[in-house]
Motif scaffolding. Sequence first.
Motif, short mmCIF file in Angstrom:
data_model
loop_
_atom_site.label_atom_id
_atom_site.label_comp_id
_atom_site.label_asym_id
_atom_site.label_seq_id
_atom_site.Cartn_x
_atom_site.Cartn_y
_atom_site.Cartn_z
N GLU A 228 29.81 0.98 69.95
CA GLU A 228 30.36 -0.30 69.49
C GLU A 228 31.83 -0.44 69.94
OE1 GLU A 228 29.73 -3.75 67.11
OE2 GLU A 228 28.41 -2.31 68.07
N LYS A 229 32.19 -1.57 70.52
CA LYS A 229 33.56 -1.84 71.01
C LYS A 229 34.05 -0.80 72.03
CE LYS A 229 35.32 -5.03 67.74
NZ LYS A 229 35.27 -4.86 66.30
N GLY A 230 33.10 -0.17 72.69
CA GLY A 230 33.46 0.81 73.72
C GLY A 230 33.99 0.09 74.97
N ALA A 231 34.64 0.85 75.82
CA ALA A 231 35.23 0.22 77.01
C ALA A 231 34.74 0.87 78.30
CB ALA A 231 36.75 0.34 76.95
N LEU A 232 34.62 0.01 79.30
CA LEU A 232 34.29 0.47 80.64
C LEU A 232 35.53 0.19 81.50
CD1 LEU A 232 32.21 1.30 82.87
CD2 LEU A 232 31.62 -1.13 83.04
N MET A 233 36.05 1.18 82.18
CA MET A 233 37.22 0.95 83.04
C MET A 233 36.93 1.45 84.44
SD MET A 233 40.47 1.66 80.62
CE MET A 233 40.49 1.03 78.94
N LEU A 234 37.06 0.53 85.39
CA LEU A 234 36.68 0.84 86.76
C LEU A 234 37.81 0.56 87.73
CD1 LEU A 234 33.23 -1.00 86.64
CD2 LEU A 234 33.58 1.47 86.51
N GLU A 235 38.06 1.51 88.62
CA GLU A 235 38.96 1.20 89.73
C GLU A 235 38.15 0.47 90.79
OE1 GLU A 235 41.42 4.39 91.23
OE2 GLU A 235 41.52 3.45 93.20
N SER A 236 38.80 -0.43 91.51
CA SER A 236 38.06 -1.17 92.53
C SER A 236 38.92 -1.36 93.77
CB SER A 236 37.64 -2.53 91.99
OG SER A 236 38.77 -3.29 91.64
N GLY A 237 38.26 -1.75 94.87
CA GLY A 237 38.96 -2.00 96.12
C GLY A 237 39.50 -3.42 96.14
N GLU A 238 40.36 -3.68 97.11
CA GLU A 238 40.99 -5.00 97.22
C GLU A 238 39.92 -6.10 97.29
OE1 GLU A 238 44.11 -4.73 100.02
OE2 GLU A 238 44.79 -6.78 99.64
N GLY A 239 40.08 -7.11 96.46
CA GLY A 239 39.16 -8.25 96.51
C GLY A 239 37.85 -8.03 95.76
N GLN A 240 37.68 -6.86 95.12
CA GLN A 240 36.39 -6.60 94.46
C GLN A 240 36.38 -6.88 92.96
OE1 GLN A 240 35.81 -2.46 95.57
NE2 GLN A 240 34.55 -3.02 97.32
N ALA A 241 37.57 -6.89 92.35
CA ALA A 241 37.63 -6.96 90.89
C ALA A 241 36.88 -8.17 90.32
CB ALA A 241 39.08 -6.95 90.42
N ARG A 242 37.08 -9.34 90.92
CA ARG A 242 36.43 -10.56 90.40
C ARG A 242 34.90 -10.45 90.46
NH1 ARG A 242 40.20 -13.17 87.49
NH2 ARG A 242 41.84 -11.76 88.11
N GLU A 243 34.42 -9.84 91.56
CA GLU A 243 32.97 -9.66 91.72
C GLU A 243 32.43 -8.73 90.63
OE1 GLU A 243 31.02 -11.27 93.90
OE2 GLU A 243 32.90 -12.32 94.35
N THR A 254 39.49 -7.72 81.47
CA THR A 254 40.84 -8.01 81.98
C THR A 254 41.02 -7.18 83.25
OG1 THR A 254 41.64 -6.38 80.40
CG2 THR A 254 42.20 -8.64 79.94
N VAL A 255 41.90 -7.68 84.12
CA VAL A 255 42.11 -6.98 85.38
C VAL A 255 43.58 -6.54 85.45
CG1 VAL A 255 42.09 -7.25 87.90
CG2 VAL A 255 40.27 -8.29 86.53
N VAL A 256 43.80 -5.30 85.81
CA VAL A 256 45.16 -4.75 85.89
C VAL A 256 45.56 -4.61 87.37
CG1 VAL A 256 46.62 -2.77 85.28
CG2 VAL A 256 44.76 -3.46 83.76
N LEU A 257 46.77 -5.06 87.68
CA LEU A 257 47.26 -4.99 89.07
C LEU A 257 47.86 -3.61 89.35
CD1 LEU A 257 49.21 -8.38 89.35
CD2 LEU A 257 46.76 -7.97 89.65
N ASP A 258 47.79 -3.19 90.60
CA ASP A 258 48.44 -1.92 90.96
C ASP A 258 49.88 -2.17 91.42
OD1 ASP A 258 48.41 -2.73 93.61
OD2 ASP A 258 46.81 -1.38 94.23
N TYR A 259 50.52 -1.13 91.94
CA TYR A 259 51.94 -1.22 92.33
C TYR A 259 52.17 -2.23 93.45
CZ TYR A 259 51.32 3.36 90.17
OH TYR A 259 50.96 4.38 89.33
#
Length: 273
Positions: A228-243, A254-259
Amino acid sequence: MIALREALSKLAYMIKDTAADESEPDWIACHVLGCGRAALKLIRETDDESFEKMTAVAKERATGKPLCQIIGYTEFCGLKIRVNGDVLCPRPETELLVEQAILFLKDRKDARALDLCTGSGCIATALAVNTTAEVVASDISDKALAVAEENARRSGAKVKFVLSDVFEDVDGKFDIIVSNPPYIPAAEIEKLDREVRDFEPRAALDGGEDGLDFYRTIAAQAAGRLKEKGALMLESGEGQAREIVKMLDGFDCTVVLDYCGVERIVKAVKKSV
Ligand code: GLN
């Protein structure tokens, strides 16, 4: 004796035709002199024997071989992570994923965390060192798991490693599932720097035709594997996050930006039903 500044600029010249960034001569010197990068700034000169060792590393680096594979380790979240040709060399962006996961786990008691496609085990090890969660990690490569096990052991981290194709042989439910899976579109691999293309394991790079194969597999099963209320966190390549976000019905994303301002980490919290 040779002035360190001169030694560093010679190393830089030797590796100028590689994809090395400007910090690499420093790291070569740190490795040979056995010091950290801050301490390096205080050193004025180095003896001939050390300089010879540095040039030997630079010579090998000039072939395109990644520095982490030459010296056998890299730094990740303040940990020394062993690396060889069987695993992807941990990247600085991935530290952001670990940071987000640590923040999420801070308020959860008796939490269970799962790291899929663990590779060198860098994420799982950093989570085990920095949280109280019980950490499980899986990978399809037994060679990678051998490296991962060594990394956890050397860091004093307790991680349960499972040889598994993504979730297949992993049991139970988790508070958080993290992954930095292979995400390069198959046809793009040939266009990568030779450091990556010729030296890093193909299985750690290849994300299928559009690079999103692993995300589809993970997204399809994540809800059933999270508490319950668990989270999935994934790193992704450029342009993939929205997909990836589009694959995650039933999650608040939510999407987090890198440096570099690239949309890098997808954070998805399972909605309550
Ligand atoms: N999870 C490991 C890392 O982040 C391996 C990733 C991979 O092989 N794609 O470095």
